[in-house]
Motif scaffolding. Structure first.
Motif, PDB file in Angstrom:
ATOM      1  N   HIS A   1     -10.205  10.203   4.318  1.00  0.00           N
ATOM      2  CA  HIS A   1     -11.497  10.177   3.622  1.00  0.00           C
ATOM      3  C   HIS A   1     -12.514   9.317   4.360  1.00  0.00           C
ATOM      4  O   HIS A   1     -13.706   9.635   4.403  1.00  0.00           O
ATOM      5  CB  HIS A   1     -11.294   9.643   2.197  1.00  0.00           C
ATOM      6  CG  HIS A   1     -12.540   9.614   1.383  1.00  0.00           C
ATOM      7  ND1 HIS A   1     -13.004  10.710   0.691  1.00  0.00           N
ATOM      8  CD2 HIS A   1     -13.436   8.620   1.146  1.00  0.00           C
ATOM      9  CE1 HIS A   1     -14.127  10.399   0.066  1.00  0.00           C
ATOM     10  NE2 HIS A   1     -14.407   9.129   0.322  1.00  0.00           N
ATOM     11  N   ASP A   2     -12.043   8.229   4.961  1.00  0.00           N
ATOM     12  CA  ASP A   2     -12.932   7.307   5.673  1.00  0.00           C
ATOM     13  C   ASP A   2     -13.311   7.787   7.071  1.00  0.00           C
ATOM     14  O   ASP A   2     -14.077   7.109   7.768  1.00  0.00           O
ATOM     15  CB  ASP A   2     -12.259   5.929   5.806  1.00  0.00           C
ATOM     16  CG  ASP A   2     -12.500   5.061   4.584  1.00  0.00           C
ATOM     17  OD1 ASP A   2     -13.230   5.511   3.685  1.00  0.00           O
ATOM     18  OD2 ASP A   2     -11.955   3.948   4.534  1.00  0.00           O
TER      19      ASP A   2
ATOM     20  N   GLU B   1       0.846  -1.193   0.000  1.00  0.00           N
ATOM     21  CA  GLU B   1       0.000   0.000   0.000  1.00  0.00           C
ATOM     22  C   GLU B   1       0.881   1.242   0.000  1.00  0.00           C
ATOM     23  O   GLU B   1       1.833   1.363   0.773  1.00  0.00           O
ATOM     24  CB  GLU B   1      -0.891  -0.004   1.244  1.00  0.00           C
ATOM     25  CG  GLU B   1      -1.984   1.030   1.212  1.00  0.00           C
ATOM     26  CD  GLU B   1      -3.196   0.603   0.411  1.00  0.00           C
ATOM     27  OE1 GLU B   1      -3.957   1.485  -0.017  1.00  0.00           O
ATOM     28  OE2 GLU B   1      -3.372  -0.609   0.212  1.00  0.00           O
TER      29      GLU B   1
ATOM     30  N   ARG C   1     -10.768   9.124  -4.344  1.00  0.00           N
ATOM     31  CA  ARG C   1     -11.262   7.775  -4.539  1.00  0.00           C
ATOM     32  C   ARG C   1     -11.959   7.274  -3.272  1.00  0.00           C
ATOM     33  O   ARG C   1     -11.673   7.723  -2.160  1.00  0.00           O
ATOM     34  CB  ARG C   1     -10.133   6.822  -4.922  1.00  0.00           C
ATOM     35  CG  ARG C   1      -9.301   6.307  -3.758  1.00  0.00           C
ATOM     36  CD  ARG C   1      -8.405   5.153  -4.164  1.00  0.00           C
ATOM     37  NE  ARG C   1      -7.737   4.552  -3.009  1.00  0.00           N
ATOM     38  CZ  ARG C   1      -7.031   3.441  -3.047  1.00  0.00           C
ATOM     39  NH1 ARG C   1      -6.876   2.811  -4.195  1.00  0.00           N
ATOM     40  NH2 ARG C   1      -6.470   2.957  -1.954  1.00  0.00           N
ATOM     41  N   THR C   2     -12.876   6.347  -3.454  1.00  0.00           N
ATOM     42  CA  THR C   2     -13.521   5.687  -2.332  1.00  0.00           C
ATOM     43  C   THR C   2     -12.878   4.316  -2.169  1.00  0.00           C
ATOM     44  O   THR C   2     -13.087   3.424  -2.986  1.00  0.00           O
ATOM     45  CB  THR C   2     -15.030   5.514  -2.577  1.00  0.00           C
ATOM     46  OG1 THR C   2     -15.611   6.807  -2.787  1.00  0.00           O
ATOM     47  CG2 THR C   2     -15.701   4.845  -1.389  1.00  0.00           C
ATOM     48  N   PRO C   3     -12.074   4.138  -1.135  1.00  0.00           N
ATOM     49  CA  PRO C   3     -11.357   2.868  -0.989  1.00  0.00           C
ATOM     50  C   PRO C   3     -12.300   1.719  -0.703  1.00  0.00           C
ATOM     51  O   PRO C   3     -13.320   1.873  -0.028  1.00  0.00           O
ATOM     52  CB  PRO C   3     -10.425   3.131   0.197  1.00  0.00           C
ATOM     53  CG  PRO C   3     -11.083   4.227   0.965  1.00  0.00           C
ATOM     54  CD  PRO C   3     -11.788   5.079  -0.048  1.00  0.00           C
ATOM     55  N   GLU C   4     -11.965   0.549  -1.259  1.00  0.00           N
ATOM     56  CA  GLU C   4     -12.785  -0.635  -1.036  1.00  0.00           C
ATOM     57  C   GLU C   4     -12.542  -1.240   0.334  1.00  0.00           C
ATOM     58  O   GLU C   4     -13.401  -1.911   0.891  1.00  0.00           O
ATOM     59  CB  GLU C   4     -12.500  -1.677  -2.122  1.00  0.00           C
ATOM     60  CG  GLU C   4     -12.871  -1.201  -3.522  1.00  0.00           C
ATOM     61  CD  GLU C   4     -12.567  -2.244  -4.579  1.00  0.00           C
ATOM     62  OE1 GLU C   4     -12.044  -3.324  -4.197  1.00  0.00           O
ATOM     63  OE2 GLU C   4     -12.828  -1.985  -5.761  1.00  0.00           O
TER      64      GLU C   4
ATOM     65  N   GLN D   1      -1.372   7.380  -0.595  1.00  0.00           N
ATOM     66  CA  GLN D   1      -2.763   7.025  -0.848  1.00  0.00           C
ATOM     67  C   GLN D   1      -3.439   6.515   0.419  1.00  0.00           C
ATOM     68  O   GLN D   1      -4.606   6.823   0.686  1.00  0.00           O
ATOM     69  CB  GLN D   1      -2.840   5.956  -1.945  1.00  0.00           C
ATOM     70  CG  GLN D   1      -4.262   5.669  -2.426  1.00  0.00           C
ATOM     71  CD  GLN D   1      -4.880   6.854  -3.136  1.00  0.00           C
ATOM     72  OE1 GLN D   1      -4.388   7.307  -4.159  1.00  0.00           O
ATOM     73  NE2 GLN D   1      -5.969   7.373  -2.592  1.00  0.00           N
ATOM     74  N   ALA D   2      -2.704   5.745   1.206  1.00  0.00           N
ATOM     75  CA  ALA D   2      -3.265   5.216   2.451  1.00  0.00           C
ATOM     76  C   ALA D   2      -3.646   6.346   3.401  1.00  0.00           C
ATOM     77  O   ALA D   2      -4.706   6.309   4.041  1.00  0.00           O
ATOM     78  CB  ALA D   2      -2.263   4.275   3.113  1.00  0.00           C
TER      79      ALA D   2
ATOM     80  N   ASP E   1      -6.802   7.885   2.118  1.00  0.00           N
ATOM     81  CA  ASP E   1      -7.926   6.961   2.301  1.00  0.00           C
ATOM     82  C   ASP E   1      -8.415   6.981   3.748  1.00  0.00           C
ATOM     83  O   ASP E   1      -9.629   6.989   4.011  1.00  0.00           O
ATOM     84  CB  ASP E   1      -7.524   5.542   1.896  1.00  0.00           C
ATOM     85  CG  ASP E   1      -7.383   5.372   0.391  1.00  0.00           C
ATOM     86  OD1 ASP E   1      -7.759   6.304  -0.345  1.00  0.00           O
ATOM     87  OD2 ASP E   1      -6.875   4.321  -0.040  1.00  0.00           O
TER      88      ASP E   1
ATOM     89  N   SER F   1      -9.927  -0.812   4.174  1.00  0.00           N
ATOM     90  CA  SER F   1      -8.968  -0.014   4.925  1.00  0.00           C
ATOM     91  C   SER F   1      -7.557  -0.476   4.615  1.00  0.00           C
ATOM     92  O   SER F   1      -7.297  -1.673   4.504  1.00  0.00           O
ATOM     93  CB  SER F   1      -9.238  -0.147   6.426  1.00  0.00           C
ATOM     94  OG  SER F   1      -8.196   0.450   7.165  1.00  0.00           O
ATOM     95  N   PRO F   2      -6.619   0.475   4.474  1.00  0.00           N
ATOM     96  CA  PRO F   2      -5.219   0.083   4.237  1.00  0.00           C
ATOM     97  C   PRO F   2      -4.501  -0.364   5.501  1.00  0.00           C
ATOM     98  O   PRO F   2      -3.352  -0.764   5.442  1.00  0.00           O
ATOM     99  CB  PRO F   2      -4.609   1.375   3.691  1.00  0.00           C
ATOM    100  CG  PRO F   2      -5.410   2.473   4.323  1.00  0.00           C
ATOM    101  CD  PRO F   2      -6.811   1.934   4.445  1.00  0.00           C
TER     102      PRO F   2
END
Length: 358
Positions: A122-123, A111, A155-158, A115-116, A119, A160-161
């Motif tokens: 964002h979450d 990862e 982006r909407t992550p699928e 980006q992590a 994410d 959690s990283p």
């Protein structure tokens, strides 16, 4: 019958040699494969250097991995392998410099830290941790450009990283697993040392001793991937700057200050000391230094090189891709300076904005 036995014996010689070679590797060579470069290139660096230089300089560990429900410090770090050195890493030195604990977030392998971090933001991960005031995102130099060029801020992550229980091996390997791994590793060792396979580890003679690795004081060992990206174009550099600015601004919008730490590649640091360098010159670090105009970008290369040119040894580990505790402490000093400067600026601004009732 005798002829049959002779032919059988002759036919079994390759298998016998393979078995003997595997046993020799497993019991004689494998224990001497220290450092990640030793493991990658099947190079027997020995245990003396690892035991000596691996002793923690700090008596206690003030950096801890993030665990749901556990206390979290004001400072959180997110990064790749340079952020997973625990008591020997830059976070632990930073925690001691500042006198407060640091929390490190481990990511799913592969990862990208940039980006992590976005994410998680964002979450709403950081919304549940109001105590976090500083986030340090660290990335190794050779991956920095490509990671930033691929950054998808919205982006909407699928998933959690975060590294969760069960993401790695869940228990000890079976006997067959250990036997299979030993056979594969011994095969790799034989292929590498007979020249039948290309090594992922490069080496070059240095003009002076830069390490205290016994018998290899003036030899640079580095990861072949350090040569994958030698520079960056103007357009790529502009895109990287924009991605990093976006990363920083998204966190600041949530009331969190962010610093971005670049972990210098080993070849980048030592290439100017290679005698009759057989490898291409790498200009990536020089180009990325233009990112210093970003007030949150931290590049340890100039200070590392200053110390190296002053005669400092073992700034990076002789048998490994990572910086030593000396290098980690230097990176921590840079971070500490930036954080204290920013806190001073914030305190001054708060004083100026405080109503005067005199």
């Amino acid at each position: 019958m005798k002829r049959f036995l002779v032919r059988t014996f002759i036919g079994a010689i390759p298998l016998l040699l393979l078995v003997l070679g595997s046993l020799y590797y497993y019991f004689r060579i494998r224990p001497e494969l220290t450092g990640d470069l030793g493991q990658l290139g099947k190079i027997a660096f020995g245990t003396e250097y690892d035991a000596r230089i691996g002793k923690p300089l700090l008596a206690d560990r003030m950096v801890s991995p993030y665990e749901p429900g556990a206390p979290v410090g004001r400072i959180v770090t997110i990064g790749d392998s340079f952020s997973q050195q625990e008591e020997k890493g830059y976070q632990n030195f930073l925690a001691h410099r500042l006198g407060e604990p640091v929390t490190n977030i481990r990511l799913i392998q592969g990862e990208a830290p940039e980006q992590a971090a976005l994410d998680l933001l964002h979450d709403g991960f950081f919304d549940t941790l109001p105590e976090v005031k500083w986030v340090i995102v660290e990335s190794v130099e050779r991956a920095l450009v490509d990671r930033c060029l691929k950054l998808a801020p919205d982006r909407t992550p699928e998933a959690s990283p975060l590294l969760r229980d069960g993401d790695g091996p869940t228990g000890p390997e079976s006997g067959n697993g250990l036997l299979g791994r030993a056979f594969r590793q011994s095969k790799d060792w034989m292929l590498l040392h007979t020249g039948l396979a290309a090594s992922p580890v490069c080496s070059a003679a240095l003009s002076r001793p830069c390490f205290t690795l016994p018998g290899r004081e003036s030899t640079l060992y580095f990861y072949r991937d350090d040569l994958d990206r030698l520079s960056v174009s103007d357009d790529e550099l502009a895109a990287v700057r924009e991605s990093l600015r976006t990363l920083h601004d998204r966190f600041r919008e949530r009331g969190i200050e962010l610093f971005y730490l670049m972990a210098v590649d080993k070849y980048e640091l030592y290439q100017h000391l290679i005698a009759e360098n057989p490898y291409p010159q790498r200009l990536l670090g020089t180009r990325l230094r233009e990112l210093d105009s970003l007030e949150f970008f931290i590049d340890p290369l100039p200070r590392l090189r200053e110390r190296l040119d002053a005669g400092e040894t073992d700034l990076y580990l002789g048998h490994d891709t990572h910086w030593s505790q000396k290098g980690a402490a230097l990176a921590a000093d840079l971070l500490c300076e930036k954080i204290l400067d920013r806190e001073t600026e914030q305190a001054t601004t708060d004083d100026e904005n405080r109503p005067n009732f005199d």
